[in-house]
Scaffold this active site. Structure first.
Site, PDB file in Angstrom:
ATOM      1  N   THR A  52       0.840  -1.194   0.000  1.00 43.16           N
ATOM      2  CA  THR A  52       0.000   0.000   0.000  1.00 43.16           C
ATOM      3  C   THR A  52       0.880   1.250   0.000  1.00 43.16           C
ATOM      4  O   THR A  52       2.076   1.191   0.250  1.00 43.16           O
ATOM      5  CB  THR A  52      -0.920   0.014   1.227  1.00 43.16           C
ATOM      6  OG1 THR A  52      -0.133  -0.231   2.395  1.00 43.16           O
ATOM      7  CG2 THR A  52      -1.980  -1.067   1.120  1.00 43.16           C
ATOM      8  N   GLY A  53       0.267   2.375  -0.304  1.00 49.34           N
ATOM      9  CA  GLY A  53       0.999   3.628  -0.368  1.00 49.34           C
ATOM     10  C   GLY A  53       1.040   4.224  -1.750  1.00 49.34           C
ATOM     11  O   GLY A  53       1.615   5.293  -1.952  1.00 49.34           O
ATOM     12  N   HIS A 220       8.951   3.889  -3.824  1.00 46.60           N
ATOM     13  CA  HIS A 220       9.043   3.357  -2.463  1.00 46.60           C
ATOM     14  C   HIS A 220      10.119   4.098  -1.671  1.00 46.60           C
ATOM     15  O   HIS A 220      10.765   3.528  -0.798  1.00 46.60           O
ATOM     16  CB  HIS A 220       9.388   1.859  -2.482  1.00 46.60           C
ATOM     17  CG  HIS A 220       8.437   1.020  -3.258  1.00 46.60           C
ATOM     18  ND1 HIS A 220       8.676   0.628  -4.561  1.00 46.60           N
ATOM     19  CD2 HIS A 220       7.229   0.511  -2.928  1.00 46.60           C
ATOM     20  CE1 HIS A 220       7.660  -0.088  -5.001  1.00 46.60           C
ATOM     21  NE2 HIS A 220       6.767  -0.178  -4.028  1.00 46.60           N
ATOM     22  N   ASP A 417      -1.919  37.174  -1.011  1.00 50.95           N
ATOM     23  CA  ASP A 417      -1.658  37.459  -2.429  1.00 50.95           C
ATOM     24  C   ASP A 417      -1.953  38.901  -2.831  1.00 50.95           C
ATOM     25  O   ASP A 417      -1.784  39.262  -3.995  1.00 50.95           O
ATOM     26  CB  ASP A 417      -2.466  36.515  -3.318  1.00 50.95           C
ATOM     27  CG  ASP A 417      -3.968  36.802  -3.270  1.00 50.95           C
ATOM     28  OD1 ASP A 417      -4.418  37.497  -2.331  1.00 50.95           O
ATOM     29  OD2 ASP A 417      -4.688  36.316  -4.153  1.00 50.95           O
ATOM     30  N   SER A 460      -9.826  41.963  -6.262  1.00 48.39           N
ATOM     31  CA  SER A 460      -9.228  43.286  -6.461  1.00 48.39           C
ATOM     32  C   SER A 460      -9.338  43.724  -7.914  1.00 48.39           C
ATOM     33  O   SER A 460      -9.664  44.880  -8.204  1.00 48.39           O
ATOM     34  CB  SER A 460      -7.753  43.269  -6.036  1.00 48.39           C
ATOM     35  OG  SER A 460      -7.639  43.045  -4.659  1.00 48.39           O
TER      36      SER A 460
END
Length: 584
Positions: A52-53, A220, A417, A460
């Site tokens: 898994t992963g 991995h 921002d 803006s």
């Protein structure tokens, strides 16, 4: 180095249970960590799996037209022979044979291979195909092990699954296995990453420094084959370090698949888990351009997605499938198949297959005549373009100088921002000053409104665009003709009309801790005194007042306490005015 991450107890089984809950057509056998779907007696079933992963691989690709089942080991660890054999038994109960698609990693190959041998001993029609598409580890270093399996694995899943769905009744297990091998032999992949991934339940570990990255990173946390220092621009990474490893025919160590200029090619840009969709799409565009410029290859199909991951791996991989080669070999063995795209684009309901199903069709053409390309208003209000340009440039310079302070304020009460947005806006103005009307201020303001909307974006950009558009309408109302020069009186009245126009589209008023707290005092003072310096002073007082009450609009309104921070939008407006004032 500390990396924060969400942790849960028993993560592997919890993840599998959650996946099954979200996909009720897929059954989980918890004690075996096996997932499978309904299959057909007359068709070949396909099982894949591994540690898994890598989600959505492999469970996410269980579905009609893809996998029949998946066997899940622990994190980055192969499932046991017992798990795999039980998965084979489950899907074989309702299929004509079982094909195991195995990633080329030692543990996976051994356990899936042993499971297939035991299944055949039980009389089950079972076959193993090992997938390898990586080019980072070349022939010399790979030796007898062969290529690792990376994101190309999911194309093998998709195409082989579609073959099994449509053609395995006729061609059986051997035919399905052959189709899979044809795809594998036409695939190349290279990955790169800025760092190793964070494995749940384990301390984050990395050998990379902040100014380093790796090319050839596995899935991995294996080290790459090349460490780059400093980290190059992404364009250079793709063109100089990744594509040559896929396509350099003179590199005999890595030239696993030949690509000719007339070959149809599939491009897959895969997210290793920690890169935004925004950047993955940009990488696809850059890669497509370099393929054309450097190799005369124009991909027939471009795919992007988060398909084969390494948890939150901050990297991506590029996969190329020589569709011409694959199509010819498929057609030779299976005459019904004219093109590999028939299988790649066939329907699947696998929940993790983000490219989706679609019927190929032509995109619509663009009718340029309907596009908004020019701004036309009544041309009135003669003005001095040279002086106006000097004022705008001075205002822009002051905004650029003040950007770090504005950004700091917006980081405290917004999303950080505002400074960058204002800089984009003033840069848009200064770069386009020569394109706006040099004789009519009403037309110049209308054009400027369009420029600001395009260069700033966001709230803006919208506010300033409306305000300046309103100023254009105000000039039209206060000036009789093109030859009449704009005066302080007509400009003051025009500012009032501009503010009234803006108030139609925002409920923000003085006391809301927004741009309005500086804008309205400026307009009111200039209207009364016709003195620009006094108006700027009034605007500055208004901006400072925003640090005395809570914000009521915008992202600052979500902050627990914004009453001690000046509104960055109001501060930015004042800084622009100060710049103009300095050259008046």
């Amino acid at each position: 180095m500390t990396v924060k991450s969400f942790e849960v107890s028993d993560p592997v089984l919890s993840s599998l249970k959650g996946f099954a809950l979200a996909n009720p057509s897929i059954t989980l056998v918890p004690e075996e960590k096996v997932l499978f779907r309904e299959t057909s007696d007359d068709k070949i079933a396909i099982i894949s799996g591994g540690g898994t992963g890598h989600e959505p691989s492999h469970a996410g690709f269980i579905g009609k037209g893809m996998l029949s089942g998946a066997v899940c080991g622990d994190i980055f660890a192969s499932p046991s022979t017992k798990q795999i054999l039980n998965a084979i038994r489950l899907v074989n109960a309702k299929s004509s044979g079982v094909l195991l698609l195995v990633k080329n990693y030692t543990g996976d190959v051994l356990h899936f291979g042993l499971s297939a041998e035991r299944a055949r001993a039980l009389g089950i029609n079972c076959h193993v195909v090992v997938i390898g598409d990586d080019v980072a580890v070349g022939r010399a270093k790979g030796g007898m092990v062969g290529r690792r399996a990376l994101a190309g694995t999911v194309l093998v899943h998709k195409i082989t699954g579609a073959f099994a769905e449509a053609h395995s009744t006729k061609y059986g297990l051997e035919g399905t296995a052959k189709a899979a091998q044809i795809i594998i032999d036409s695939l190349v992949t290279i990955g790169s990453s800025l760092n190793h991934c964070k494995v749940p339940g384990r301390k984050f570990e990395t050998t990379l420094q902040g100014n380093q990255m790796e090319v050839g990173m596995g899935i991995h946390n294996e080290p790459g084959v090349q460490t780059l220092e400093p980290i190059p621009p992404t364009e250079e990474l793709i063109s100089k370090y990744m594509l040559p490893k896929l396509l350099d025919s003179t590199d005999k160590d890595r030239a696993f698949v030949d690509f000719n200029k007339d070959d149809e090619v599939v491009l897959l840009v895969n997210n290793l888990g920690g890169v935004s969709n925004f950047i993955i799409s940009a990488i696809a565009e850059k890669t497509t351009g370099f393929l054309k410029e450097q190799y005369n290859i124009t991909p027939k199909k471009i795919m992007t997605g988060t398909l084969m991951t390494a948890f939150n791996g901050n990297g991506f991989s590029i996969t190329l499938l020589n569709a011409t080669k694959a199509s010819k070999e498929l057609n030779t063995s299976f005459p019904e198949i004219k093109s590999v795209f028939e299988l790649l684009e066939a329907y699947t309901d696998a929940p993790g297959w983000s490219p989706g199903f679609f019927e190929a069709s032509s995109a619509p053409s663009v009718d340029a005549s309907v596009l908004h390309t020019d701004v036309k208003v009544t041309e009135v209000g003669n003005y001095d373009h040279s002086s106006f340009s000097k004022w705008m440039k001075a205002g822009a310079e002051n905004i650029i100088k003040a950007e770090p302070h504005i950004t700091e304020l917006d980081t405290l009460v917004g999303d950080g921002d505002c400074g960058y947005t204002l800089v984009s806006g003033v840069n848009g103005i200064t770069k386009n000053l020569d394109t706006i009307s040099k004789t009519s201020l009403s037309e110049a303001m209308a054009q400027l409104s369009d420029i600001i909307e395009g260069s700033m974006g966001g709230t803006s950009g919208g506010l300033y665009s409306i305000l300046i558009s309103g100023l254009s309408h105000g000039i039209i109302q206060t000036c009789k003709n093109k030859d009449e020069s704009v005066t302080k009186d007509s400009l003051a009245k025009s500012f009032e009309i501009a503010l009234e126009t803006l108030y139609k589209y925002t409920r923000a008023r003085v006391g809301s801790s927004t741009l309005i707290d500086a804008l309205e005092p400026f307009v009111v003072e200039f209207s009364n005194s016709k003195d620009f310096k006094k108006a700027v002073t009034a605007a500055e007082v208004g901006a400072k007042s925003t640090a005395t009450f809570e914000a009521q609009f915008g992202r600052a309104s979500y902050v627990s306490d914004s009453s001690s921070v000046e509104d960055p939008g109001a501060v930015g407006f004042v800084e622009f005015l100060k710049g103009v004032e300095s050259v008046l």
